[in-house]
Design a protein around this motif. Sequence first.
Motif, PDB file in Angstrom:
ATOM      1  N   LYS A  28       0.831  -1.207   0.000  1.00 26.18           N
ATOM      2  CA  LYS A  28       0.000   0.000   0.000  1.00 26.18           C
ATOM      3  C   LYS A  28       0.868   1.260   0.000  1.00 26.18           C
ATOM      4  O   LYS A  28       0.565   2.231  -0.696  1.00 26.18           O
ATOM      5  N   ALA A  29       1.959   1.253   0.760  1.00 25.97           N
ATOM      6  CA  ALA A  29       2.844   2.421   0.820  1.00 25.97           C
ATOM      7  C   ALA A  29       3.437   2.718  -0.562  1.00 25.97           C
ATOM      8  O   ALA A  29       3.513   3.880  -0.982  1.00 25.97           O
ATOM      9  N   LYS A  30       3.841   1.677  -1.281  1.00 28.28           N
ATOM     10  CA  LYS A  30       4.400   1.881  -2.629  1.00 28.28           C
ATOM     11  C   LYS A  30       3.327   2.417  -3.561  1.00 28.28           C
ATOM     12  O   LYS A  30       3.578   3.342  -4.356  1.00 28.28           O
ATOM     13  N   GLU A  32       0.681   4.182  -2.727  1.00 30.21           N
ATOM     14  CA  GLU A  32       0.405   5.570  -2.338  1.00 30.21           C
ATOM     15  C   GLU A  32       1.481   6.514  -2.870  1.00 30.21           C
ATOM     16  O   GLU A  32       1.186   7.635  -3.276  1.00 30.21           O
ATOM     17  N   GLU A  33       2.725   6.049  -2.886  1.00 33.05           N
ATOM     18  CA  GLU A  33       3.831   6.848  -3.427  1.00 33.05           C
ATOM     19  C   GLU A  33       3.619   7.096  -4.925  1.00 33.05           C
ATOM     20  O   GLU A  33       3.778   8.219  -5.411  1.00 33.05           O
ATOM     21  N   ILE A  34       3.240   6.054  -5.643  1.00 36.74           N
ATOM     22  CA  ILE A  34       2.975   6.176  -7.077  1.00 36.74           C
ATOM     23  C   ILE A  34       1.756   7.068  -7.312  1.00 36.74           C
ATOM     24  O   ILE A  34       1.756   7.920  -8.202  1.00 36.74           O
ATOM     25  N   ALA A  36       0.649   9.505  -5.480  1.00 34.26           N
ATOM     26  CA  ALA A  36       1.005  10.910  -5.233  1.00 34.26           C
ATOM     27  C   ALA A  36       1.701  11.509  -6.451  1.00 34.26           C
ATOM     28  O   ALA A  36       1.404  12.639  -6.860  1.00 34.26           O
ATOM     29  N   ARG A  37       2.623  10.746  -7.063  1.00 36.39           N
ATOM     30  CA  ARG A  37       3.288  11.235  -8.279  1.00 36.39           C
ATOM     31  C   ARG A  37       2.283  11.390  -9.411  1.00 36.39           C
ATOM     32  O   ARG A  37       2.328  12.362 -10.166  1.00 36.39           O
ATOM     33  N   SER A  40       0.243  14.510  -8.996  1.00 35.54           N
ATOM     34  CA  SER A  40       1.040  15.684  -9.325  1.00 35.54           C
ATOM     35  C   SER A  40       1.131  15.872 -10.844  1.00 35.54           C
ATOM     36  O   SER A  40       0.947  16.982 -11.359  1.00 35.54           O
TER      37      SER A  40
END
Length: 112
Positions: A28-30, A32-34, A36-37, A40
């Motif tokens: 999930k953290a990975k 969420e990182e993707i 967010a990018r 943007s």
Amino acid sequence: MSRAPRIRFDERGLTEIMRHPKVRAALKAKAEEIAARARSIASSEIDDGFASEIRVSEEIRPSGRPTAKVIADRQDAADHEWGSSNTDRRRVLGRAAAVQPETIFHDRANRS
């Protein structure tokens, strides 16, 4: 001379490992990182409305494998990702995940 020990992977515990909360949290953290990018990129190249429709979805496949994936829910999301006769190809999700054609199409890896 001694030989290095042979290691045999036993798949019987893999399903249990994949369901472990720390593994699912890392997936999930990975994602969420993707996401967010992707938000943007979408905000700067398309609009804030498109960016707000990007989310992370978690599920467990029938095989027992957990997944966390980034989804763009807007109706024209596929058009922005792949392009259409009316929409430029933006590859918002693909670029956010740093996916290059050679990473998924191995026959294209050595093209110049």
